[in-house]
Scaffold this motif. Structure first.
Motif, short mmCIF file in Angstrom:
data_model
loop_
_atom_site.label_atom_id
_atom_site.label_comp_id
_atom_site.label_asym_id
_atom_site.label_seq_id
_atom_site.Cartn_x
_atom_site.Cartn_y
_atom_site.Cartn_z
N ALA A 20 -49.04 76.19 17.38
CA ALA A 20 -50.07 76.43 16.30
C ALA A 20 -51.41 77.21 16.84
O ALA A 20 -51.60 78.15 16.39
N SER A 21 -51.76 76.68 18.11
CA SER A 21 -52.99 77.55 18.62
C SER A 21 -52.76 78.80 19.11
O SER A 21 -53.36 79.80 19.02
N VAL A 22 -51.39 79.05 19.74
CA VAL A 22 -51.09 80.62 20.13
C VAL A 22 -50.98 81.22 18.86
O VAL A 22 -51.28 82.46 18.95
N PRO A 30 -48.06 71.71 6.26
CA PRO A 30 -47.03 71.21 6.31
C PRO A 30 -45.66 71.67 6.94
O PRO A 30 -44.80 71.20 7.40
N PHE A 31 -45.62 73.36 6.89
CA PHE A 31 -44.52 74.27 7.18
C PHE A 31 -44.65 74.68 8.77
O PHE A 31 -43.83 75.04 9.11
N GLY A 32 -45.60 74.02 9.46
CA GLY A 32 -45.70 74.60 10.63
C GLY A 32 -46.33 76.02 10.74
O GLY A 32 -46.85 76.54 9.78
N ARG A 61 -35.47 74.29 10.62
CA ARG A 61 -36.76 74.04 9.73
C ARG A 61 -36.29 74.51 8.27
O ARG A 61 -36.86 74.02 7.20
N TYR A 62 -35.42 75.56 8.32
CA TYR A 62 -34.98 76.15 6.92
C TYR A 62 -34.31 74.82 6.09
O TYR A 62 -34.30 74.58 4.88
N HIS A 63 -33.45 74.10 6.88
CA HIS A 63 -32.67 73.04 6.10
C HIS A 63 -33.76 72.09 5.77
O HIS A 63 -33.48 71.27 4.96
#
Length: 745
Positions: free
Chosen positions: A716-718, A133-135, A222-224
């Motif tokens: 995500a793959s990289v 969920p966080f990427g 994303r931190y927000h």
């Protein structure tokens, strides 16, 4: 603020004209920076430790003694708590202005060369979590997540145990349950208020705090999101505790509608929580992706959420989160002032690959880096919608223009493309030789935002991985590097690998706009292109490759107005510092006048009213005192960017761009540029394991920067392959540093 984070140190000036030469920094400047850095670290750690240990009984005792000692003073309890909870944050913001001003005079040091011989891992660029969920989460981000999780678990468990130990055993089970839920709900609200203190910091787009640690807004968003989930979870549990208590006591409706003068106003809290829940639900990924406009418009309820929260808890408790909210108000007002100006559109083109190119006028003193982005509003399409786009031009391309590439993917971008085509058809019908301006695109801009330093220049070895229109910011990066090499500016980059995955071959001409042949003797540039939805090249590949460059030559129009405002763009430390200082001093003045002339003489004691007054004072200090600084800033900007000079200077730029455009369409060198430098594979996707394996053999023991711009799955793959390679690397292998340039609201 962290020397261990390589790309987050202010190694380079953000202004392109200051990157040409290396010069020695005076000793007193270095010493002053170290003093500022240590002072800011001490203040920040002290602030965080105080918040973390707040549940302890000893801290609570100190807290009570502090309040008692300052009771009856000019600012009273509110001023005391404002200083205790928000003083360190505001002081750090003020000191960071001086720190950034000193850092702006530095150049890239010669010793940076040593990083190639001694590669090392960096917390910010080492991906740890790549799925979930966080990427993609770096090691530094994971540490931050764990700290917030530990704080939440620690505070909640400590409060629960302390409450259970103090509840009298003589009470009935129902009475014990009601008492526990009421006290526990109050403590949950306390923890939620501390999380709220951090919630608004990441979305203050031009915040000096984000510039200080060199975290751009697209990363901080994303931190927000993470903090928003945590904050709303705590506030929701807080509300449920009280609802359960009131239901067991049999007075649920009466308690919900209660609005007390002394104590919390329950109805205001219900309204605030309802607005927060609506924002929270519509921000969840399934809802946001299905209907982004619903998410965007409901998120404007943050005004209701904050206003009624201030009335719910009163000034006594609202000050816990006031510092972060005040910094956000500073940023929001400045963005409002900047976005009122209409920006001149130099050119608007629809490329055959389904992409729109906008070239906008800008003043010479507007500073940005190649990996920056701007928010654009087109009033003919919508007065409310602002869309972020990566800048596709280098700051070295020209002093008076900035360009973006916009992929037509949704309703807004489709309407933009239709508007440009309609204007173009109208011009052609009037006269094939006419130089009349287009029937207007009324464009406003916020930004540019981005890294404080051009961190792509600190790597000797660079891997640019793009998916689709993700190549847009890399066009700016490549142009920036090419300019640096041509003009003899300081640039660490020597090896570049471009990996680009596209769906169809009609997007390929975008890359051919960069003249990389002229620097091929000084740069080793390799390009791998993957066309995923075609099994082979088109029958007339040459025409496809050149089609995007075949623009009908015409005289570019001169915009009626000059470029965008410099109020928000990364840059002017003097004026942004004066804006911050004047607003902060104004807040102190307004609060003191309010106490002396209104609250104390009239014995104002209602919690909800004093909470609302505190919020209004924060807004008034920014609008009145900060607005005065912004007004002077605007006058200064007009003085050095006079309208007649702007038109004269930009007309030369327009002419040069026109000649460049015509030259491109007639230049065989540019037409053959793509075929010389690229390897194109059809019907295949990038095999990152193979790609990074080949790089490891060719480059050896080096620090290699990897910048990715593409969809989340692509990113995500990289990141997964970089993590795998770094964990199993041999002594002679490079260390890959992951940097994301993807932006997702």
């Amino acid at each position: 603020m962290d020397d261990e984070i390589g790309v987050h140190n202010p190694l380079l000036s953000s202004h392109p004209s200051r990157r040409a030469f290396v010069r020695k920094i005076p000793l007193f400047v270095t010493l002053a920076k170290w003093i500022l850095k240590i002072t800011m670290w001490v203040l920040f750690i002290s602030w965080v430790v105080f918040i973390f240990l707040f549940p302890l009984g000893s801290v609570q005792t100190f807290f009570g003694d502090w309040i008692a000692a300052t009771d009856g003073t000019l600012f009273g309890t509110t001023g005391t708590l404002l200083l205790l909870f928000n003083g360190p944050l505001l002081v750090i913001a003020l000191l960071s202005i001086a720190f950034l001003a000193m850092s702006g005079e530095e150049e890239l040091p010669n010793k940076k060369k040593k990083t190639s011989q001694n590669p090392s891992f960096r917390l910010w660029t080492f991906p740890i979590l790549v799925d979930g969920p966080f990427g993609v989460v770096s090691a530094a981000e994971l540490i931050g997540i764990l700290l917030f999780v530990v704080y939440t678990m620690w505070s909640v468990s400590y409060y629960a145990v302390s409450i259970l130990s103090t509840i009298p055993g003589s009470l009935s089970l129902k009475a014990q349950s009601c008492l526990f839920l009421a006290i526990f709900g109050a403590y949950l609200a306390s923890s939620g208020m501390f999380c709220l203190a951090f919630l608004f910091l990441p979305i203050a787009r031009g915040s000096v705090l984000l510039r200080l640690i060199d975290i751009p807004f697209e990363h901080a968003t994303r931190y927000h999101v993470w903090l928003g989930h945590l904050t709303m979870s705590l506030f929701t549990l807080h509300g449920l505790c009280y609802i359960a208590t009131w239901a067991m006591e049999g007075n649920l409706l009466a308690k919900i509608l209660e609005w007390r003068e002394i104590g919390v106003a329950n109805l205001a809290g219900v309204i605030s929580l309802a607005a927060g829940l609506l924002m929270w639900v519509t921000s969840l990924p399934p809802v946001r992706k299905l209907n982004f406009e619903l998410f965007f418009y409901t998120h404007q309820l943050y005004v209701i959420f904050i206003a009624f929260l201030a009335m719910h808890v009163g000034d006594f408790l609202f000050v816990c989160a006031a510092g972060g909210i005040f910094i956000y108000i500073l940023d929001r007002f400045l963005r409002f002032c900047q976005s009122r100006r209409t920006v001149g559109v130099i050119s608007a083109k629809c490329l055959p690959c389904g992409t729109v190119e906008l070239v906008l006028a800008k003043p010479e003193n507007l500073q940005y880096n190649a990996l920056s982005f701007i928010f654009i509003q087109v009033r003919e399409l919508s007065w409310l919608q602002w869309h972020p786009f990566s800048v596709s031009s280098s700051p070295l391309d020209g002093k008076y223009h900035i360009s973006v590439l916009i992929k037509v993917l949704g309703k807004w971008t489709e309407n933009l493309r239709g508007k440009i085509l309609k204007n173009s058809e109208a011009e052609q019908q009037q006269s094939a030789l006419s130089c009349t301006p287009p029937t207007t695109l009324t464009v406003s801009v916020e930004g540019p935002y981005g890294h404080e330093i051009p961190y792509h220049l600190v790597y000797e070895h660079l891997v640019l991985v793009a998916g689709g229109i993700g190549i847009s910011p890399f066009l700016a990066v490549l142009s920036d590097i090419v300019h640096c090499v041509k003009e003899g500016r300081l640039c660490q980059v020597r090896n570049i690998l471009i990996v680009w995955a596209v769906k169809t071959s009609n997007e390929l001409p975008l890359l051919s706009t960069i003249d990389m042949d002229s620097v091929s003797s000084k740069l080793n540039i390799q390009t791998l292109i993957y066309v995923t939805r075609e099994s082979g090249p088109p029958l007339e590949e040459g025409q496809v490759l050149n089609s995007a460059l075949e623009f009908p030559p015409r005289c570019p129009p001169r915009p009626k107005r000059c470029g965008m405002s410099v109020l928000v763009g990364s840059g002017d430390n003097l004026w942004s510092g004066l804006y911050l200082i004047s607003s902060t001093v104004g807040l102190v003045i307004i609060l003191s006048l309010l106490d002396v002339l209104y609250i104390n003489p009239y014995r104002i004691s209602a919690w909800w009213y004093k909470g609302l007054l505190l919020l209004l004072c924060m807004v008034a200090s920014v609008v009145v005192f900060g607005g005065l600084a912004v007004g002077l800033w605007h006058l200064w900007e007009r003085k050095f960017s006079a309208q007649d000079q702007c038109e004269d200077d930009t007309s030369d730029v327009y002419k040069a761009e026109h000649e460049e455009t015509v030259g491109r369409s007639d230049s065989n060198e540019h037409r053959e540029n793509l075929s010389k430098l690229t390897g194109i594979r059809y019907g295949a996707r990038p095999n990152f394991k193979e790609i990074f394996g080949t790089i490891s053999k060719d480059w050896g023991t080096v620090d290699a920067g990897v910048i990715v711009c593409g969809p989340p799955s692509f990113e995500a793959s990289v990141a997964k392959e970089i993590r795998s390679h770094n964990l199993r690397r041999q002594r002679d292998d490079p260390i890959f540093h992951f940097n994301s340039h993807s932006f997702d609201l």
